[in-house]
Motif scaffolding. Sequence first.
Motif, PDB file in Angstrom:
ATOM      1  N   MET C   1       0.850  -1.187   0.000  1.00  0.00           N
ATOM      2  CA  MET C   1       0.000   0.000   0.000  1.00  0.00           C
ATOM      3  C   MET C   1       0.885   1.236   0.000  1.00  0.00           C
ATOM      4  O   MET C   1       1.559   1.529   0.965  1.00  0.00           O
ATOM      5  CB  MET C   1      -0.860  -0.012   1.267  1.00  0.00           C
ATOM      6  CG  MET C   1      -1.911   1.062   1.241  1.00  0.00           C
ATOM      7  SD  MET C   1      -3.024   0.894   2.627  1.00  0.00           S
ATOM      8  CE  MET C   1      -1.970   1.296   3.989  1.00  0.00           C
ATOM      9  N   SER C   2       0.916   1.934  -1.102  1.00  0.00           N
ATOM     10  CA  SER C   2       1.849   3.045  -1.217  1.00  0.00           C
ATOM     11  C   SER C   2       1.257   4.284  -0.575  1.00  0.00           C
ATOM     12  O   SER C   2       0.069   4.378  -0.307  1.00  0.00           O
ATOM     13  CB  SER C   2       2.133   3.300  -2.688  1.00  0.00           C
ATOM     14  OG  SER C   2       0.939   3.753  -3.292  1.00  0.00           O
ATOM     15  N   LEU C   3       2.118   5.269  -0.388  1.00  0.00           N
ATOM     16  CA  LEU C   3       1.674   6.526   0.213  1.00  0.00           C
ATOM     17  C   LEU C   3       0.674   7.222  -0.693  1.00  0.00           C
ATOM     18  O   LEU C   3      -0.261   7.876  -0.234  1.00  0.00           O
ATOM     19  CB  LEU C   3       2.898   7.425   0.445  1.00  0.00           C
ATOM     20  CG  LEU C   3       2.785   8.361   1.632  1.00  0.00           C
ATOM     21  CD1 LEU C   3       2.516   7.543   2.888  1.00  0.00           C
ATOM     22  CD2 LEU C   3       4.091   9.135   1.802  1.00  0.00           C
ATOM     23  N   GLY C   4       0.949   7.104  -2.012  1.00  0.00           N
ATOM     24  CA  GLY C   4       0.040   7.736  -2.959  1.00  0.00           C
ATOM     25  C   GLY C   4      -1.359   7.161  -2.867  1.00  0.00           C
ATOM     26  O   GLY C   4      -2.359   7.891  -2.890  1.00  0.00           O
ATOM     27  N   ALA C   5      -1.435   5.817  -2.736  1.00  0.00           N
ATOM     28  CA  ALA C   5      -2.758   5.200  -2.636  1.00  0.00           C
ATOM     29  C   ALA C   5      -3.459   5.661  -1.369  1.00  0.00           C
ATOM     30  O   ALA C   5      -4.655   5.976  -1.375  1.00  0.00           O
ATOM     31  CB  ALA C   5      -2.605   3.679  -2.648  1.00  0.00           C
ATOM     32  N   LEU C   6      -2.703   5.696  -0.258  1.00  0.00           N
ATOM     33  CA  LEU C   6      -3.293   6.159   1.000  1.00  0.00           C
ATOM     34  C   LEU C   6      -3.786   7.593   0.863  1.00  0.00           C
ATOM     35  O   LEU C   6      -4.873   7.960   1.318  1.00  0.00           O
ATOM     36  CB  LEU C   6      -2.252   6.061   2.117  1.00  0.00           C
ATOM     37  CG  LEU C   6      -2.745   6.346   3.523  1.00  0.00           C
ATOM     38  CD1 LEU C   6      -3.846   5.370   3.886  1.00  0.00           C
ATOM     39  CD2 LEU C   6      -1.607   6.219   4.521  1.00  0.00           C
ATOM     40  N   GLY C   7      -2.951   8.415   0.180  1.00  0.00           N
ATOM     41  CA  GLY C   7      -3.364   9.802  -0.020  1.00  0.00           C
ATOM     42  C   GLY C   7      -4.635   9.899  -0.836  1.00  0.00           C
ATOM     43  O   GLY C   7      -5.546  10.668  -0.504  1.00  0.00           O
ATOM     44  N   SER C   8      -4.724   9.102  -1.912  1.00  0.00           N
ATOM     45  CA  SER C   8      -5.909   9.192  -2.754  1.00  0.00           C
ATOM     46  C   SER C   8      -7.127   8.718  -1.974  1.00  0.00           C
ATOM     47  O   SER C   8      -8.230   9.253  -2.129  1.00  0.00           O
ATOM     48  CB  SER C   8      -5.724   8.382  -4.036  1.00  0.00           C
ATOM     49  OG  SER C   8      -6.182   7.072  -3.875  1.00  0.00           O
ATOM     50  N   GLN C   9      -6.922   7.720  -1.091  1.00  0.00           N
ATOM     51  CA  GLN C   9      -8.039   7.230  -0.286  1.00  0.00           C
ATOM     52  C   GLN C   9      -8.562   8.327   0.637  1.00  0.00           C
ATOM     53  O   GLN C   9      -9.767   8.606   0.672  1.00  0.00           O
ATOM     54  CB  GLN C   9      -7.550   6.029   0.536  1.00  0.00           C
ATOM     55  CG  GLN C   9      -8.504   5.539   1.557  1.00  0.00           C
ATOM     56  CD  GLN C   9      -9.522   4.618   0.956  1.00  0.00           C
ATOM     57  OE1 GLN C   9      -9.262   3.448   0.686  1.00  0.00           O
ATOM     58  NE2 GLN C   9     -10.689   5.150   0.712  1.00  0.00           N
ATOM     59  N   LEU C  10      -7.642   8.963   1.366  1.00  0.00           N
ATOM     60  CA  LEU C  10      -8.072   9.996   2.314  1.00  0.00           C
ATOM     61  C   LEU C  10      -8.681  11.180   1.581  1.00  0.00           C
ATOM     62  O   LEU C  10      -9.667  11.775   2.041  1.00  0.00           O
ATOM     63  CB  LEU C  10      -6.877  10.456   3.161  1.00  0.00           C
ATOM     64  CG  LEU C  10      -6.400   9.426   4.163  1.00  0.00           C
ATOM     65  CD1 LEU C  10      -5.125   9.883   4.850  1.00  0.00           C
ATOM     66  CD2 LEU C  10      -7.470   9.177   5.198  1.00  0.00           C
ATOM     67  N   LEU C  11      -8.084  11.514   0.430  1.00  0.00           N
ATOM     68  CA  LEU C  11      -8.623  12.625  -0.349  1.00  0.00           C
ATOM     69  C   LEU C  11     -10.058  12.338  -0.744  1.00  0.00           C
ATOM     70  O   LEU C  11     -10.932  13.222  -0.698  1.00  0.00           O
ATOM     71  CB  LEU C  11      -7.759  12.829  -1.604  1.00  0.00           C
ATOM     72  CG  LEU C  11      -8.233  13.954  -2.535  1.00  0.00           C
ATOM     73  CD1 LEU C  11      -8.103  15.285  -1.829  1.00  0.00           C
ATOM     74  CD2 LEU C  11      -7.436  13.947  -3.829  1.00  0.00           C
ATOM     75  N   ALA C 254      -2.877   5.753  -8.550  1.00  0.00           N
ATOM     76  CA  ALA C 254      -2.776   6.914  -7.661  1.00  0.00           C
ATOM     77  C   ALA C 254      -1.996   8.036  -8.311  1.00  0.00           C
ATOM     78  O   ALA C 254      -1.271   8.767  -7.650  1.00  0.00           O
ATOM     79  CB  ALA C 254      -2.120   6.486  -6.351  1.00  0.00           C
ATOM     80  N   ASN C 255      -2.166   8.206  -9.579  1.00  0.00           N
ATOM     81  CA  ASN C 255      -1.488   9.249 -10.317  1.00  0.00           C
ATOM     82  C   ASN C 255      -2.093  10.606  -9.959  1.00  0.00           C
ATOM     83  O   ASN C 255      -3.272  10.849 -10.183  1.00  0.00           O
ATOM     84  CB  ASN C 255      -1.672   8.957 -11.815  1.00  0.00           C
ATOM     85  CG  ASN C 255      -0.869   9.869 -12.674  1.00  0.00           C
ATOM     86  OD1 ASN C 255      -0.352  10.866 -12.211  1.00  0.00           O
ATOM     87  ND2 ASN C 255      -0.772   9.516 -13.942  1.00  0.00           N
ATOM     88  N   ALA C 256      -1.270  11.509  -9.413  1.00  0.00           N
ATOM     89  CA  ALA C 256      -1.809  12.787  -8.926  1.00  0.00           C
ATOM     90  C   ALA C 256      -2.450  13.582 -10.040  1.00  0.00           C
ATOM     91  O   ALA C 256      -3.507  14.197  -9.878  1.00  0.00           O
ATOM     92  CB  ALA C 256      -0.691  13.582  -8.261  1.00  0.00           C
ATOM     93  N   LEU C 257      -1.807  13.596 -11.208  1.00  0.00           N
ATOM     94  CA  LEU C 257      -2.336  14.363 -12.329  1.00  0.00           C
ATOM     95  C   LEU C 257      -3.698  13.838 -12.757  1.00  0.00           C
ATOM     96  O   LEU C 257      -4.628  14.605 -13.023  1.00  0.00           O
ATOM     97  CB  LEU C 257      -1.348  14.265 -13.505  1.00  0.00           C
ATOM     98  CG  LEU C 257      -1.185  15.562 -14.303  1.00  0.00           C
ATOM     99  CD1 LEU C 257      -0.706  16.673 -13.374  1.00  0.00           C
ATOM    100  CD2 LEU C 257      -0.171  15.360 -15.427  1.00  0.00           C
ATOM    101  N   ALA C 258      -3.812  12.499 -12.801  1.00  0.00           N
ATOM    102  CA  ALA C 258      -5.070  11.908 -13.239  1.00  0.00           C
ATOM    103  C   ALA C 258      -6.174  12.225 -12.240  1.00  0.00           C
ATOM    104  O   ALA C 258      -7.329  12.450 -12.618  1.00  0.00           O
ATOM    105  CB  ALA C 258      -4.910  10.396 -13.402  1.00  0.00           C
ATOM    106  N   ILE C 259      -5.820  12.251 -10.948  1.00  0.00           N
ATOM    107  CA  ILE C 259      -6.842  12.544  -9.937  1.00  0.00           C
ATOM    108  C   ILE C 259      -7.318  13.983 -10.083  1.00  0.00           C
ATOM    109  O   ILE C 259      -8.497  14.283  -9.986  1.00  0.00           O
ATOM    110  CB  ILE C 259      -6.293  12.283  -8.528  1.00  0.00           C
ATOM    111  CG1 ILE C 259      -6.040  10.792  -8.345  1.00  0.00           C
ATOM    112  CG2 ILE C 259      -7.260  12.785  -7.479  1.00  0.00           C
ATOM    113  CD1 ILE C 259      -5.503  10.425  -6.998  1.00  0.00           C
ATOM    114  N   ILE C 260      -6.358  14.882 -10.318  1.00  0.00           N
ATOM    115  CA  ILE C 260      -6.758  16.283 -10.490  1.00  0.00           C
ATOM    116  C   ILE C 260      -7.645  16.424 -11.716  1.00  0.00           C
ATOM    117  O   ILE C 260      -8.586  17.209 -11.737  1.00  0.00           O
ATOM    118  CB  ILE C 260      -5.512  17.177 -10.601  1.00  0.00           C
ATOM    119  CG1 ILE C 260      -4.752  17.137  -9.289  1.00  0.00           C
ATOM    120  CG2 ILE C 260      -5.903  18.600 -10.940  1.00  0.00           C
ATOM    121  CD1 ILE C 260      -3.476  17.943  -9.308  1.00  0.00           C
TER     122      ILE C 260
END
Lengths: 672, 239, 315
Positions: C1-11, C254-260
């Motif tokens: 479980m990467s940090l990015g995935a955790l971040g996307s979950q909380l977001l 969990a690609n930040a650009l794709a989420i934005i």
Amino acid sequence: MAEVPDTGTFDALHGVLAIVVAWLALGAICMIRPRDLRVVRVFFPAGAIAGVLLAAFAAIALADAPRLMVLPLGLPDLPFHVRIDALSAFFLLLLGCASACISLFSSGYFRSEEGTSPGLVGLHYHVFLAAMALVLVADDAYFFMVAWETMALASFFLVTTDHRKEEIRRAGYLYLLIAHVGAIAILLCFGALQGGRGDYTFDAMRAVTLAGSWPSIAFFLALAGFGAKAGLLPLHVWLPEAHPAAPSPVSALMSGVMLKTAIYGLLRVTFDLLHVQAWWWGVVALALGLLTALFGVIFAAVQTDMKRLLAYSSIENIGIIVAAIGLAIVFDANGKPLLGAIALTAALYHALNHAFFKSLLFLATGSVLHSTRERSLGRLGGLIHRMPWVAWLALLGTLAIAGLPPLNGFVSEWLLLQAFLFTPTLPQSFVNMLVPLAAAALVLAVALAAYVMVKFYGVVFLGRPREAELVHAHDAGVRERAGLLLLAIGCVLLGLFPVNVIAGIDHVNAQLLKTSVKPAGESSWWLLAPVALERSSYSPLIVFGVISGVVLVTIFVVHRVWHGRVRRAPAWTCGFPILTARMQDTAEGFGQPIRQVFEPFFGIERHLPSPSDTAPVYFMRASDRLWRWLYMPIARSVEAAARVAGLLQQGRIGVYLGYSFVTLIALLFFVQ
Amino acid sequence: MTIGAQLINLFAAILLLLAFAMLSQRRVVSLIDLFAAQGLVLALSTAVVAYTTSQPHLYQSVALTLLLKVFLLPWLLYRMVRRLDVRWEFEGLVNIPTTMLIGIVLVVFAFNLALPISEIASTVTRSTLGIAIASVMLSFLMMIVRRKAIPQVIGFLAMENGLFFAATSATYGMPMVVELGIALDVLVGMLILGVFFFQIREQFDSLDLKNLEQLRDERMPRPGVSRKAQAVSPESKQP
Amino acid sequence: MSLGALGSQLLQVAVALALAPLLVGWVTQCRAWLSNRRAPSILLPYRTIHKLFVKDAVVADNASPIFRIAPYVVFGAMTCAAAIVPSLATALPFGAAADAIALVGLFALARVFLALAAMDIGTAFGSLGARREMFIGFLAEPALLMVLFTASLISGSTSLPTIVDTLAHGPLGIYPSLAFAGVAFTMVSLAENARIPIDNPATHLELTMIHEAMLLEYSARHLALLEWASALKLFNYSCIGLALFVPFGVAEGANALAIIAAAPALVAKLAIGGAGLALIETLSAKLRIFRAPEFLGTAFLLAVLGMLVNLLLGS
């Protein structure tokens, strides 16, 4: 695993038999001073300890190779064979755990005014437990039937504990009647299974290969016989009568454990004694199980008696278990043993769950009954304030039986639904198409079960007391609380740690279906993924953790950022000036939507008072249609046949001598 | 699967959806709307078949379907509804949930029936045969269950829709002669039913077909039957 | 479980909590526009919730602890559900802990606690609301499960992120069984979110209340949490519908650009969905409570039919 014959050293099988002897001894000791209440206070906890030991032995035997023994009891040519293997061990574990908690509860529950002296109750109770254990380890048909009949008789005496009441005697009679109808079917099934060899040991039955339609006959006889004891349609009529009539610990034992011995018998015959199964047996079992489940839960929704409601709910759960077994048969017969193992795991898990939460609920109703002397839902209410221990533990039981995450009811339901989703892989397209309907029926039954349990809990424990005397209700005693607490802890543990439980059940899969769920899945100790991680996974620990985490964080944040002030005031009720306890829903009122939607299924008798009635009485009864359509005609035809047979009794000696004479002549005629 | 075959599958599903919706519909005007929608779906699906299999004569079929089933027949039905002053309530032999349950069982049956047949057929969209059979059966069920006249007529017409769909999707169209023959049959049937229902309305002042049951012969009373039972005979009831 | 995935979950959970009242305000706006009325500000739900938090809680004399705990449990269950449904991205580590069946279980948990809390005070309205809510739930929950099963038959999994991945990022196809499931899902979400034609969210007449009847005794922070939780429920249902039927635009991984990039897509889809909901509410009339079984029965049978069509057509 290969079987291990008796080596003389003390192993699990010896342990089980020792516990049986201990229970029988306890029962006998109880009769020394039958009217003394201290008998109950001292010997029932001893029985509970024996139950814990039984569970320990069973846990050891679960992972071990099967063990056999031949006892020097029984008839000269038919000694008793006993055997413990994974299937027996699982059900012994169930029996041990549940009976330990129930015995502990009973030691604080039974009083002098039950209708039978405490010592006699103690005797019947422990003989009942011993008989159930023997049913689970019996390895030949004769011993099995002896133990089965003892179990039926002991439970009959327990059901009619309060035998001075007419209705309880009648319930006991009906129970015994249907138990024997079932026993005849089981006997015939064993007769079919022995295949003409004449050897009634289970080993011999395993070695026989039946030809033609004999396997189907054996299966359906087993389904009828064990179904009668389990409470499958249409032989379920004894359940809603016997469970309310019996004292609550006995109802808990019957519902939680005895029905499972019938499931054990069905599994033993289907998967162990019969070599191959036909897939259409599974379809019949699936259909019958789902019908039973829907029937049970619909009737539970309109009941006004606490214990009848729980009895019908037991019928529903047994239906779900049998449906899961049917699904396992369908998969196994089509050469998909892994999927069959998942379905069988769901069935066994649900059996274990039901033992815990149903016993918990029945024991809670027992405490309520003792405290308030009321059984009818229309005269209870608001007991959470007077009986907090019972109420909070019953809440856990209610949430468990409603199938809510993260408790145990949800896990077995989850497994069963996962098994249903695999069915489009079957070769028979007809079964493929039926399966969405079957899954739909199952989720309907489960959703309605939540409705029924909210009704039960809300009407008994929440709201306002509907009768003035309820103010005098008191909470349960220490032993009763201990029994309830242990069962509740069991529900929670079974819900939070499913992977370990499934690892245990896997031994049964390995024995019956020759496959094991564990290596195929990707489960770890906190995550359940029976097949593949992308396919489906469930982690009750994380769900519980997240929900409680969010709740705690919310409480903290709200109290920090705003405040936590509370004022107590009378209830608002939309500004109505008067609020009486009669304004809340009665049990009938709560079940009214279901009654209206499913009206054709009930035989409803209703009496509505007219506006000009000076003494208005509202009367509603929902009766079982099967009584009128199936049982009454059979009863009438039996009576008619008996009347015809009664013509033989003329009362005169000359006529009877004439019968002997005619028989003699006929025999001489045919012999020559 | 090509986009054409996917579209035909989609239209098949919508056709079944509409047939099911007609079963559970209470109001007569909505029934006529659903029937018009079914005609539209049929036309679109035939157009897709015509395009993907390059059979230009099917476009004439499309035009006929559009003209008759989406415009002419619904207009005729609306007129009938207005002139006969039909009430909106649902009256059926069994209630709506039971009807739908029977419908689901029929659908399962139809799907199972179609599976071996569709093995033999050689077109890409052969699996839609099951859906066509299912919608025919659902329309038939609607004819049996409903007691008023207009829903029965619509059920009859919807049956023909299902058959037409079966023909176009499973065998890529019928010869024009057969098609014109069926269309003529349906039109004549409609006219006869229209006349028939006017006569019923004249006689009984209502379109409830239960009134037709009063026309059966009165049975001879059995000896021993009380006079009271004889007095309560069908003809003494008010229509 | 990467940090990015955790971040996307909380977001995603934060976005759900933040946007849910806005969605309710938007639906109220659209309803007002369609009725040719002027709506209150679109931010009114936020102000209502804040106002409720500030007040003192008044609890009935005979309320048990269940009454006070229930709002928190309901809120927790809805938040948990928001963490499972992929609205912005499919990289949801929590999605491995609960799949579609557990999602329905979470909704059931919230419903049961709310019903028990409603029965707790012992008023006529409370038990009436509890009875009706459980009745609607008994019919709607199987229908929702069948819709989710249809989607899982197509994608071969019951895990929601996997379903969205298959439908959004797999080969483009038209799934006829999803047409049935879509109609059924719309009907179920109308029932479960207490919208016309099953329940009127703005009514206080005893003959027409279902959801409101259960909230009558609540005040202050408890009521605020329950209102927020029902807004979250509407948000969750909308996101489930979007994830199953219009999953395009959800970021994979969990690609930040794709989420934005996924955020405006989500807002646009929710806006259209909310307007559609308002349209349906305006065009329908509220059904009698005993017509509700027919309505939900139709939804249930349509969902079953969707599964059957899937088995027949293979899609």
